[in-house]
Design a protein around this motif. Structure first.
Motif, PDB file in Angstrom:
ATOM      1  N   UNK A   1       5.330  -2.785   6.266  1.00 30.03           N
ATOM      2  CA  UNK A   1       6.151  -3.965   5.992  1.00 30.03           C
ATOM      3  C   UNK A   1       5.458  -5.248   6.428  1.00 30.03           C
ATOM      4  N   UNK A   2       4.188  -5.154   6.843  1.00 31.79           N
ATOM      5  CA  UNK A   2       3.499  -6.365   7.291  1.00 31.79           C
ATOM      6  C   UNK A   2       3.111  -7.206   6.077  1.00 31.79           C
ATOM      7  N   UNK A   3       3.481  -8.476   6.048  1.00 31.30           N
ATOM      8  CA  UNK A   3       3.200  -9.305   4.863  1.00 31.30           C
ATOM      9  C   UNK A   3       1.730  -9.375   4.480  1.00 31.30           C
ATOM     10  N   UNK A   4       0.808  -9.398   5.446  1.00 31.20           N
ATOM     11  CA  UNK A   4      -0.612  -9.471   5.095  1.00 31.20           C
ATOM     12  C   UNK A   4      -1.097  -8.160   4.491  1.00 31.20           C
ATOM     13  N   UNK A   5      -0.584  -7.031   4.974  1.00 33.78           N
ATOM     14  CA  UNK A   5      -0.931  -5.744   4.363  1.00 33.78           C
ATOM     15  C   UNK A   5      -0.420  -5.698   2.934  1.00 33.78           C
ATOM     16  N   UNK A   6       0.822  -6.129   2.740  1.00 30.55           N
ATOM     17  CA  UNK A   6       1.385  -6.124   1.392  1.00 30.55           C
ATOM     18  C   UNK A   6       0.625  -7.076   0.475  1.00 30.55           C
ATOM     19  N   UNK A   7       0.234  -8.223   0.991  1.00 33.27           N
ATOM     20  CA  UNK A   7      -0.530  -9.166   0.169  1.00 33.27           C
ATOM     21  C   UNK A   7      -1.867  -8.573  -0.252  1.00 33.27           C
TER      22      UNK A   7
END
Length: 434
Positions: free
Chosen positions: A32-38
């Motif tokens: 759920x980490x935004x940078x991982x998802x990005x």
């Protein structure tokens, strides 16, 4: 697109005309980490290949989970990041992991299942298309491991609730690995002797689910049970990684021939070498979960940038010192996972494979510290000589012109290096590849 993709994945795994070397797989980004998802969504935008993003039951549920997000709010976050990354929604598949009573297993089984059914309805209503049904854990007053027929009956009840919420939308995965999600707890033997699931146990699990699903839900729903979670012999704990040994898993891989219409799903594949990931796909483990390995790469990149900052701007509290203060002030996410002396525990809090630090990045203090790190480095130009020392792989990409010279781009590139291993393992290029 989702049903067609998963059915094609299953079909090629059972097609004798498709050699093992040409088999494809699908990585599942469980974070759920935004940078991982990005990073994952930007890769999908560049390649045009679908990306599967999954949330876990403890992380995201109708009560908020530890992220504070419901399935609908998690979906909306993914859509926002996808738009920013230029990734069409049609390439994004959303999944739910270990959906069952686990978040409420301290409650009596009837209440835990009531909440689990509400959770899976929320996932289905939010448009999640791949649902892992996991009712394997005992609740209050029950043994820790339940008989196959009880697990299957509860999984069937969960599927029924998902179908009532969104008929015909989802594919399902059943079964569970040992140990439970997120990597092994505590400290194990350094060699992490992990035995693959016995073929007979896998066949019995599938048979029990068929006996529950077909009479209650019909052939169409049963045909959408496309996967079985098993233990192929991969695991990690705080200090060690058990790398896939395909010779040990061949009896289990051979059992797939007796499971038409299904593939295996492998959890805890984090930190596996690319060759091991490729061997898993060739052996029928077509769905590969990765989560902590991605936030581990994020943490490595942040700490490397912090070391680079210390050279350029000496003085002040380091990011590691800030995170140590945050973690020791709220120890509930790592206590019980790290053994050893105080010094050993301190090292593992930051650097352990279990990556319990991932629970702390969303805290306001951690977000502020990362923001200060990025701001301090924005004007530095990230000198090549320091990138060579602290981030050699990302620095090479930067010199090739594929990574922007910003600290944020450095972190995204570090995560993408892990995703690239999965991409190459799951979609082989060569004589038999696309």
């Amino acid at each position: 697109m989702s049903l067609a993709l998963f059915r094609a994945l299953v079909a090629q795994a059972h097609d004798p005309a498709v050699p093992r070397a040409a088999r494809i797989g699908v990585p599942s980004v469980c974070s759920a980490h935004p940078l991982v998802l990005e990073a994952a969504l930007a890769r999908a935008a560049r390649t045009g290949l679908p990306v599967l993003i999954e949330a876990t039951c403890n992380q995201v549920n109708q009560e908020g989970g530890y992220t504070g997000m419901t399935p609908a709010s998690f979906r909306d976050m993914v859509w926002r990041i996808a738009e920013q990354a230029g990734c069409p929604r049609g390439l994004v598949l959303l999944g739910g992991d270990h959906l069952g009573p686990n978040p409420w297993k301290a409650l009596p089984p009837e209440e835990a299942m009531r909440r689990a059914e509400a959770m899976i309805a929320a996932y289905a209503e939010a448009g999640f298309v791949k649902l892992h049904l996991d009712a394997s854990m005992g609740c209050r007053g029950e043994p820790a491991a339940l008989p196959d027929d009880v697990v299957a009956a509860r999984a069937c009840a969960l599927a029924a609730r998902a179908e009532a919420a969104a008929p015909g939308q989802a594919v399902y995965v059943v079964g569970t690995e040992v140990p439970v999600p997120g990597g092994a707890s505590g400290e194990s033997d350094p060699l992490l002797h992990v035995a693959p699931t016995a073929p007979g146990a896998a066949l019995r699990t599938l048979a029990a689910h068929e006996a529950a699903f077909r009479p209650a839900l019909g052939d169409d729903v049963w045909s959408r049970v496309i996967g079985l979670v098993v233990q192929p012999g991969v695991e990690f704990d705080a200090r060690a990684v058990h790398v896939y040994r395909r010779e040990a898993a061949q009896p289990l891989a051979g059992a797939l021939a007796g499971m038409p219409g299904r593939v295996f799903e492998a959890h805890s594949t984090d930190y596996q070498p690319e060759a091991a990931l490729r061997a898993l796909v060739e052996d029928g483990f077509a769905l590969l979960k990765v989560g902590p390995g991605l936030t581990f790469a994020l943490r490595e990149a942040l700490y490397a940038l912090d070391a680079l900052r210390a050279v350029l701007c000496p003085g002040g509290e380091s990011l590691r010192e800030t995170m140590e203060r945050i973690m020791t002030g709220a120890p509930e996410h790592w206590t019980g996972h790290y053994a050893g002396s105080p010094a050993q525990q301190a090292m593992l809090r930051h650097d352990g494979y279990s990556d319990r630090i991932r629970y702390y990045w969303p805290s306001p203090a951690a977000e502020a510290a990362v923001g200060r790190l990025f701001a301090d480095l924005e004007e530095s130009g990230l000198p090549d000589v320091l990138l060579r020392q602290f981030l050699p792989a990302v620095g090479a990409r930067m010199r090739a012109g594929t990574v922007a010279r910003t600290p944020r781009a450095v972190v995204l590139a570090a995560i993408d290096l892990v995703l690239e291993d999965y991409a190459r393992a799951c979609v082989p290029y060569g004589p038999h590849g696309p």
